[in-house]
Design a protein around this motif. Structure first.
Motif, mmCIF file in Angstrom:
data_model
loop_
_atom_site.group_PDB
_atom_site.id
_atom_site.type_symbol
_atom_site.label_atom_id
_atom_site.label_comp_id
_atom_site.label_asym_id
_atom_site.label_seq_id
_atom_site.Cartn_x
_atom_site.Cartn_y
_atom_site.Cartn_z
ATOM 1 N N GLY A 277 47.244 28.573 40.624
ATOM 2 C CA GLY A 277 47.997 27.801 39.645
ATOM 3 C C GLY A 277 48.825 26.697 40.266
ATOM 4 N N PRO A 278 49.804 27.047 41.124
ATOM 5 C CA PRO A 278 50.656 26.010 41.693
ATOM 6 C C PRO A 278 49.967 25.091 42.693
ATOM 7 N N LEU A 279 48.961 25.587 43.412
ATOM 8 C CA LEU A 279 48.344 24.782 44.465
ATOM 9 C C LEU A 279 47.123 24.008 43.995
ATOM 10 N N LEU A 280 46.351 24.582 43.069
ATOM 11 C CA LEU A 280 45.127 23.927 42.608
ATOM 12 C C LEU A 280 45.215 23.487 41.156
ATOM 13 N N HIS A 281 46.365 23.744 40.542
ATOM 14 C CA HIS A 281 46.586 23.332 39.151
ATOM 15 C C HIS A 281 45.544 23.929 38.215
ATOM 16 N N GLN A 282 45.233 25.205 38.424
ATOM 17 C CA GLN A 282 44.305 25.907 37.551
ATOM 18 C C GLN A 282 45.070 26.873 36.655
ATOM 19 N N HIS A 283 44.566 27.022 35.437
ATOM 20 C CA HIS A 283 45.203 27.932 34.491
ATOM 21 C C HIS A 283 44.662 29.345 34.682
ATOM 22 N N VAL A 284 45.554 30.308 34.791
ATOM 23 C CA VAL A 284 45.169 31.713 34.871
ATOM 24 C C VAL A 284 45.728 32.413 33.636
ATOM 25 N N ALA A 285 44.845 32.879 32.750
ATOM 26 C CA ALA A 285 45.262 33.482 31.486
ATOM 27 C C ALA A 285 45.966 34.819 31.707
ATOM 28 N N ARG A 286 46.757 35.230 30.697
ATOM 29 C CA ARG A 286 47.476 36.500 30.805
ATOM 30 C C ARG A 286 46.523 37.679 30.957
ATOM 31 N N ARG A 287 45.418 37.614 30.248
ATOM 32 C CA ARG A 287 44.458 38.706 30.338
ATOM 33 C C ARG A 287 43.856 38.786 31.732
ATOM 34 N N GLN A 288 43.689 37.651 32.363
ATOM 35 C CA GLN A 288 43.203 37.649 33.739
ATOM 36 C C GLN A 288 44.229 38.287 34.669
ATOM 37 N N TRP A 289 45.500 37.958 34.456
ATOM 38 C CA TRP A 289 46.556 38.569 35.263
ATOM 39 C C TRP A 289 46.554 40.087 35.084
ATOM 40 N N LEU A 290 46.347 40.539 33.834
ATOM 41 C CA LEU A 290 46.301 41.977 33.576
ATOM 42 C C LEU A 290 45.156 42.619 34.356
ATOM 43 N N GLY A 291 43.983 41.996 34.279
ATOM 44 C CA GLY A 291 42.841 42.533 35.007
ATOM 45 C C GLY A 291 43.059 42.564 36.504
ATOM 46 N N LEU A 292 43.652 41.510 37.023
ATOM 47 C CA LEU A 292 43.917 41.453 38.461
ATOM 48 C C LEU A 292 44.916 42.530 38.880
ATOM 49 N N GLY A 293 45.924 42.744 38.036
ATOM 50 C CA GLY A 293 46.905 43.793 38.333
ATOM 51 C C GLY A 293 46.280 45.185 38.302
ATOM 52 N N VAL A 294 45.407 45.428 37.331
ATOM 53 C CA VAL A 294 44.689 46.704 37.251
ATOM 54 C C VAL A 294 43.837 46.898 38.500
ATOM 55 N N GLY A 295 43.209 45.831 38.955
ATOM 56 C CA GLY A 295 42.382 45.913 40.156
ATOM 57 C C GLY A 295 43.173 46.336 41.380
ATOM 58 N N VAL A 296 44.375 45.834 41.500
ATOM 59 C CA VAL A 296 45.218 46.220 42.636
ATOM 60 C C VAL A 296 45.555 47.714 42.566
ATOM 61 N N GLY A 297 45.741 48.220 41.344
ATOM 62 C CA GLY A 297 45.978 49.661 41.189
ATOM 63 C C GLY A 297 44.798 50.472 41.698
ATOM 64 N N GLY A 298 43.586 49.999 41.405
ATOM 65 C CA GLY A 298 42.394 50.678 41.894
ATOM 66 C C GLY A 298 42.294 50.627 43.406
ATOM 67 N N VAL A 299 42.658 49.492 43.990
ATOM 68 C CA VAL A 299 42.669 49.358 45.457
ATOM 69 C C VAL A 299 43.600 50.389 46.073
ATOM 70 N N THR A 300 44.778 50.543 45.493
ATOM 71 C CA THR A 300 45.765 51.497 46.014
ATOM 72 C C THR A 300 45.241 52.919 45.960
ATOM 73 N N MET A 301 44.592 53.284 44.868
ATOM 74 C CA MET A 301 44.062 54.642 44.726
ATOM 75 C C MET A 301 43.034 54.963 45.801
ATOM 76 N N VAL A 302 42.095 54.040 46.024
ATOM 77 C CA VAL A 302 41.042 54.296 46.999
ATOM 78 C C VAL A 302 41.593 54.314 48.420
ATOM 79 N N THR A 303 42.522 53.419 48.707
ATOM 80 C CA THR A 303 43.105 53.363 50.051
ATOM 81 C C THR A 303 43.846 54.655 50.374
ATOM 82 N N LEU A 304 44.609 55.159 49.415
ATOM 83 C CA LEU A 304 45.336 56.416 49.635
ATOM 84 C C LEU A 304 44.372 57.573 49.825
ATOM 85 N N ALA A 305 43.273 57.580 49.062
ATOM 86 C CA ALA A 305 42.279 58.645 49.203
ATOM 87 C C ALA A 305 41.663 58.643 50.594
#
Length: 300
Positions: free
Chosen positions: A110-138
């Motif tokens: 967004g700030p560097l390339l002036h691209q729009h990132v929708a709220r739903r995309q942010w939600l999906g990206l945040g969910v993905g990080v949760g999945g990363v954490t689960m697998v890493t801990l396992a």
């Protein structure tokens, strides 16, 4: 066409983690990377010298920018990935830690390339990080043998690749794929050869499996995975190409479990499912895909 390219990209990029696992069983990280890039760079430079037309319009600044992108997207990224796997981090978990890349790239696009990132995309990206954490801990609690700090190493590679992506996104010069590929691979060849020679690890082992791993990495990972990354980036934008990174982990985890009997627990499966859900959320939320200028390098 975009769907088929995405499938090919996921398979080829995932193959890099498997190839790294094959290679580190026969030689050190710098030895593998030296022999992955040195012959390839020589061939590409010979081809570039014979064709030459695409090089005439390049400035010193263009070459320097592409060399910097090569250092970040190949040298920095691959060195950390291979070293983490050499230390005992499973190939699937390494792939998934690198998969946190979408959140970072999305936040900075967004700030560097002036691209729009929708709220739903942010939600999906945040969910993905949760999945990363689960697998890493396992993986970290499975007794696989890797020290806790080894799981931080792939994060460095992720930041390196994100930096390369954003640097290329800010470029106003369109570079032919063969040109950028040659610069990237030549830069990596110099860096990894210097590291291998200084470490006394330049001589390849007399082991057929080593050369099988090198062939695997050059054909599938370099020409396939790395090249398709930049091609899809140019066609679909930063958010989508980095969201595909979440798919690397399920493919790599299953692949690694079948080939190397790497741990695959219930928590691992749940974390991977969460990451797949993140991909669905992001893709359904992207109603007006943005495009970025990119390295025309559809193949290193």
């Amino acid at each position: 066409m975009n769907f088929l390219l995405s499938i090919a990209f996921v398979l080829c990029w995932s193959s890099g983690f498997i190839g790294a696992k094959l290679g580190v069983g026969t030689a050190s990280t710098v030895t593998i990377l030296m022999w992955r890039f040195l012959p390839l760079a020589v061939i590409l430079m010979i081809v570039a010298a014979l064709s030459g037309t695409s090089w005439r319009v390049l400035t010193v600044r263009d070459v320097a920018r592409q060399a910097t992108i090569g250092v970040l997207s190949q040298s920095g990224y691959l060195l950390t990935v291979y070293y983490a796997i050499e230390l005992g981090v499973s190939s699937g978990t390494t792939a998934l830690i690198d998969g946190v890349q979408p959140l970072v790239a999305g936040a900075l696009a967004g700030p560097l390339l002036h691209q729009h990132v929708a709220r739903r995309q942010w939600l999906g990206l945040g969910v993905g990080v949760g999945g990363v954490t689960m697998v890493t801990l396992a993986d970290a609690t499975s007794g696989a043998g890797a020290a806790w700090w080894a799981y931080l190493i792939p994060l460095l590679g992720m930041f390196s690749l994100v930096a390369a992506t954003l640097l290329q996104g800010r470029s106003r010069t369109q570079i032919a794929p063969a040109v950028s590929m040659t610069v990237h691979c030549a830069t990596s060849a110099v860096i990894f050869t210097a590291l291998a020679v200084s470490a006394g690890a330049a001589q390849p082992p007399a082991d057929t499996s080593f050369w099988i791993a090198i062939t695997w990495l050059v054909a599938l990972s370099t020409f396939g995975g790395y090249g398709l990354y930049w091609l899809i980036l140019r066609r679909s934008g930063v958010t989508k190409v980095n969201t595909l990174m979440f798919l690397m982990a399920p493919v790599t985890a299953v692949w690694g479990a079948l080939m190397f009997r790497e741990p695959f627990h219930v928590q691992t499966a749940l974390g991977l499912a969460v990451c797949l859900a993140a991909v669905v959320i992001v893709y359904r939320g992207d109603v007006s895909p943005t495009r970025v200028r990119s390295l025309e390098s559809s193949r290193p």
